[in-house]
Design a protein around this motif. Sequence first.
Motif, PDB file in Angstrom:
ATOM      1  N   ASP A 280       0.850  -1.196   0.000  1.00  0.00           N
ATOM      2  CA  ASP A 280       0.000   0.000   0.000  1.00  0.00           C
ATOM      3  C   ASP A 280       0.881   1.239   0.000  1.00  0.00           C
ATOM      4  N   GLN A 281       0.941   1.891  -1.136  1.00  0.00           N
ATOM      5  CA  GLN A 281       1.560   3.213  -1.210  1.00  0.00           C
ATOM      6  C   GLN A 281       0.456   4.262  -1.252  1.00  0.00           C
ATOM      7  N   GLY A 282       0.722   5.415  -0.666  1.00  0.00           N
ATOM      8  CA  GLY A 282      -0.249   6.489  -0.685  1.00  0.00           C
ATOM      9  C   GLY A 282       0.425   7.832  -0.880  1.00  0.00           C
ATOM     10  N   ILE A 283      -0.319   8.784  -1.419  1.00  0.00           N
ATOM     11  CA  ILE A 283       0.190  10.153  -1.553  1.00  0.00           C
ATOM     12  C   ILE A 283      -0.086  10.883  -0.238  1.00  0.00           C
ATOM     13  N   ALA A 284       0.975  11.230   0.468  1.00  0.00           N
ATOM     14  CA  ALA A 284       0.832  11.916   1.758  1.00  0.00           C
ATOM     15  C   ALA A 284       0.586  13.412   1.571  1.00  0.00           C
TER      16      ALA A 284
ATOM     17  N   LEU B 175       6.487  29.944  -9.019  1.00  0.00           N
ATOM     18  CA  LEU B 175       6.400  28.490  -8.942  1.00  0.00           C
ATOM     19  C   LEU B 175       7.590  27.846  -9.653  1.00  0.00           C
ATOM     20  N   THR B 176       8.289  26.970  -8.931  1.00  0.00           N
ATOM     21  CA  THR B 176       9.434  26.263  -9.525  1.00  0.00           C
ATOM     22  C   THR B 176       9.243  24.740  -9.541  1.00  0.00           C
ATOM     23  N   GLY B 177       8.191  24.287  -8.862  1.00  0.00           N
ATOM     24  CA  GLY B 177       7.977  22.847  -8.857  1.00  0.00           C
ATOM     25  C   GLY B 177       7.072  22.412  -7.718  1.00  0.00           C
ATOM     26  N   TYR B 178       7.056  21.101  -7.512  1.00  0.00           N
ATOM     27  CA  TYR B 178       6.235  20.515  -6.449  1.00  0.00           C
ATOM     28  C   TYR B 178       7.025  19.409  -5.762  1.00  0.00           C
ATOM     29  N   ASN B 179       6.806  19.274  -4.469  1.00  0.00           N
ATOM     30  CA  ASN B 179       7.299  18.127  -3.707  1.00  0.00           C
ATOM     31  C   ASN B 179       6.132  17.174  -3.464  1.00  0.00           C
ATOM     32  N   ILE B 180       6.264  15.993  -4.018  1.00  0.00           N
ATOM     33  CA  ILE B 180       5.205  14.978  -3.906  1.00  0.00           C
ATOM     34  C   ILE B 180       5.701  13.905  -2.948  1.00  0.00           C
ATOM     35  N   THR B 181       5.068  13.807  -1.791  1.00  0.00           N
ATOM     36  CA  THR B 181       5.507  12.867  -0.770  1.00  0.00           C
ATOM     37  C   THR B 181       4.648  11.608  -0.816  1.00  0.00           C
ATOM     38  N   VAL B 182       5.341  10.489  -0.970  1.00  0.00           N
ATOM     39  CA  VAL B 182       4.695   9.183  -1.036  1.00  0.00           C
ATOM     40  C   VAL B 182       5.072   8.412   0.220  1.00  0.00           C
ATOM     41  N   VAL B 183       4.095   7.728   0.802  1.00  0.00           N
ATOM     42  CA  VAL B 183       4.342   6.940   2.003  1.00  0.00           C
ATOM     43  C   VAL B 183       4.098   5.464   1.694  1.00  0.00           C
ATOM     44  N   ASN B 184       4.965   4.611   2.254  1.00  0.00           N
ATOM     45  CA  ASN B 184       4.817   3.163   2.122  1.00  0.00           C
ATOM     46  C   ASN B 184       4.158   2.649   3.391  1.00  0.00           C
ATOM     47  N   LEU B 185       2.930   2.171   3.305  1.00  0.00           N
ATOM     48  CA  LEU B 185       2.126   1.884   4.479  1.00  0.00           C
ATOM     49  C   LEU B 185       2.070   0.404   4.855  1.00  0.00           C
TER      50      LEU B 185
ATOM     51  N   ILE C  58       7.966   3.240  -7.149  1.00  0.00           N
ATOM     52  CA  ILE C  58       6.941   4.284  -7.180  1.00  0.00           C
ATOM     53  C   ILE C  58       6.669   4.638  -8.636  1.00  0.00           C
ATOM     54  N   ILE C  59       5.391   4.599  -9.009  1.00  0.00           N
ATOM     55  CA  ILE C  59       4.986   5.002 -10.354  1.00  0.00           C
ATOM     56  C   ILE C  59       4.008   6.161 -10.197  1.00  0.00           C
ATOM     57  N   LEU C  60       4.372   7.317 -10.693  1.00  0.00           N
ATOM     58  CA  LEU C  60       3.561   8.523 -10.542  1.00  0.00           C
ATOM     59  C   LEU C  60       3.157   9.085 -11.896  1.00  0.00           C
ATOM     60  N   GLN C  61       1.906   9.472 -11.993  1.00  0.00           N
ATOM     61  CA  GLN C  61       1.429  10.234 -13.150  1.00  0.00           C
ATOM     62  C   GLN C  61       1.115  11.647 -12.668  1.00  0.00           C
ATOM     63  N   VAL C  62       1.738  12.621 -13.321  1.00  0.00           N
ATOM     64  CA  VAL C  62       1.527  14.025 -12.963  1.00  0.00           C
ATOM     65  C   VAL C  62       0.911  14.742 -14.154  1.00  0.00           C
TER      66      VAL C  62
ATOM     67  N   SER D 128      10.433   5.096   4.974  1.00  0.00           N
ATOM     68  CA  SER D 128       9.026   4.725   4.808  1.00  0.00           C
ATOM     69  C   SER D 128       8.257   5.829   4.090  1.00  0.00           C
ATOM     70  N   THR D 129       8.889   6.995   3.902  1.00  0.00           N
ATOM     71  CA  THR D 129       8.325   8.046   3.057  1.00  0.00           C
ATOM     72  C   THR D 129       9.390   8.525   2.095  1.00  0.00           C
ATOM     73  N   TRP D 130       8.945   9.047   0.987  1.00  0.00           N
ATOM     74  CA  TRP D 130       9.885   9.557  -0.023  1.00  0.00           C
ATOM     75  C   TRP D 130       9.231  10.724  -0.745  1.00  0.00           C
ATOM     76  N   THR D 131      10.024  11.770  -0.912  1.00  0.00           N
ATOM     77  CA  THR D 131       9.519  12.952  -1.586  1.00  0.00           C
ATOM     78  C   THR D 131      10.137  13.063  -2.971  1.00  0.00           C
ATOM     79  N   VAL D 132       9.280  13.094  -3.958  1.00  0.00           N
ATOM     80  CA  VAL D 132       9.699  13.244  -5.344  1.00  0.00           C
ATOM     81  C   VAL D 132       9.640  14.725  -5.692  1.00  0.00           C
ATOM     82  N   SER D 133      10.746  15.241  -6.176  1.00  0.00           N
ATOM     83  CA  SER D 133      10.808  16.648  -6.571  1.00  0.00           C
ATOM     84  C   SER D 133      10.472  16.754  -8.060  1.00  0.00           C
ATOM     85  N   TYR D 134       9.382  17.456  -8.353  1.00  0.00           N
ATOM     86  CA  TYR D 134       8.909  17.580  -9.726  1.00  0.00           C
ATOM     87  C   TYR D 134       9.051  19.037 -10.170  1.00  0.00           C
TER      88      TYR D 134
END
Length: 664
Positions: A569-573, A584-594, A601-605, A626-632
């Motif tokens: 179970d992965q979730g978008i935190a 605006l320069t980007g987004y930090n998308i934090t994913v948690v492994n529950l 991690i497969i992300l569609q933005v 257990s969490t990871w932030t993807v810099s987009y």
Amino acid sequence: MNIRINKLIALCLVGCALVFNASAQQASTGAAPATNYNSSEAFGPLFYTQNGNEFRSANGAPGAKYWQNRVDYNITASLDETKNMVSGTVTITYKNNSPDKLPYLWLQLDQNTFKENSRGAQITPSRSRYGAQGEKFDGGYKINNVSVSQKTAAVKFTSIIEDTRMQIRLDQPMAANGDIVTVKMDYSYIVPKEGSDRTGHLTTQNGEIFAIAQWFPRMCVYDDVLGWNTLPYWGGGEFYCEYGDITYAITAPATHIVMGSGELLNPQEVFTAEQLKRWNAAKLSDATVHIRSAEEVTDPKSRPAKDKLTWKFKIINARDAAWASSKAFVLDAARINFPSGRKGLAVSAQPIESNGADGYGRGVEYVKSSIEHYSTKWFEYPYPMAVNVATNIGGMEYPGIVFCGWKAKKGAAWGVIDHEFGHSWFPMIVGSNERKYGWMDEGFNTFINGISAQNFNNGEYKPRVTDMNRVGKGAIGNLALDNIMLMPDGMQERNIGINLYSKPGWGLNILRDQILGEDRFDYAFRQYIKNWAFKHPTPFDFFRSMENGAGEDLAWFWRSWFLNNWKMDQGIASVAAVKKDDKLTGYNITVVNLEKMPMPIILQVKTKSGKTDMIKIPVDVWMKNSTWTVSYPTTDEVVSVTLDPNKVLPDSNPDNNTWTASAN
């Protein structure tokens, strides 16, 4: 062996192009959500508890001193269709290639599971498909005139029979490293009508079809893992057999046609002149040739005018043999073309009830396509014939011959033939221990079937794509579904479809499509097949082979999928805009492994301008987090983020997989 599997969990290949160069960083702020994930458990060291050795190498291949024993069989048998009886004499030539002296030998007597008070009969529920379906008959072997010799000299011995095993206690042990003994015995047994859905006989309008398997006493395997493998045949688990040459002669009523494993040695003695002409023509034809047409089945002239005939067969370097006999057979054949340039013969035998173009009338086409595909894709089929028989067995495989359900139509007929002949590779070529590890043949075969189905006739029976999110909610990590590593007879029968077929097949799809990629996976898988062709691999030989061939430490995957029954179970935190100088320069998308199972991690933005990016982050990020932030990076407003949009991972809670700007 083929069984019906709920459509929800049927295996399908899934594909998804995931390309994006994104930077990622560990989340450093905010409290982590509650999680069951433990990185040190998932990626813990010491996965392999034993080092490679001279028998089984650390790279997953047989070692320099790998050995296995050999057994050759010479059998003469006859079929009595009035008594439903097979009787015969078997001569077993057994060679001890092990470094051990053998004071006793063990044989398998599988037919004894059909005795009234056998262990299998006592533990198998009355509604199970793994018994004799409540049939009352005098089941089991009757064995006489047992003898043991060495170099034509008699050997003193005693013997006992315990359920489905026979022990021969030698007065003097077999010597190590090449000693040979010959065991000979006479035997007979009554053929069950429905013998564990693997052997039996079917009444059709033009006569009985006999599908004969587990039909002679066979040697148990003696290996470097367990020594003698003597698990009883209870009915649910399948087989573990030694390799050797099997020469056999079947005497049956002359009205019958007999087809069996290997090469038919005397077609000129058992066919009519016209049938022999057609048989030879089929060897040169890519189109189906009717050796005996539906119209000829009831014509007495379509069989030689004799009382009985003896059909002679031989199969080389095989672990078993089976055959079928009937006066009801329509018989078709065509040429098989192998990558090496060698030729073979695809054969289909079926009653007229099964013969339409929507059924086994296309049997030869299906056999030919399957054998040619698997031979090109993985490893060349080693036997001269591939025979399909339509009978009352849902689906069962033996070297060179398969039994398939006679009522199957269209995609079901294709599917059962393709599945059963896929077993030519697992376990007929790669000889794993089915009695203990059913997933090593059923799961691997289910996986290659998915690729074959896409290939056949431009996808005529191409399977639907499986929603792995849906699978993750119900089938992965479900404590009621047992564990893949349990031996089949130790599983709840209702769970066998998931654990032996679907779950290992899904796992190999994920490994191929989402973790290793097609090239690395296929290369490693071919190496595994090549290294263990006609040998006996264990699960850990497979794990090591894939890791070495693909160049990837996959202990986390084997732990999650095979050794444990973990959930994913992965979730978008959170999704947070990043600005510099109020721009605006980007987004930090934090994913948690529950949950306990890590996965990439497969992300569609999606952005406001209509742009869609697919980002794939390797599983490595979960080694210590257990969490990871993807810099987009983007100057465009993000409107939605979705985890696993194509549903290729077994996420057990897809409700937390989507973030939308309008909802936040």
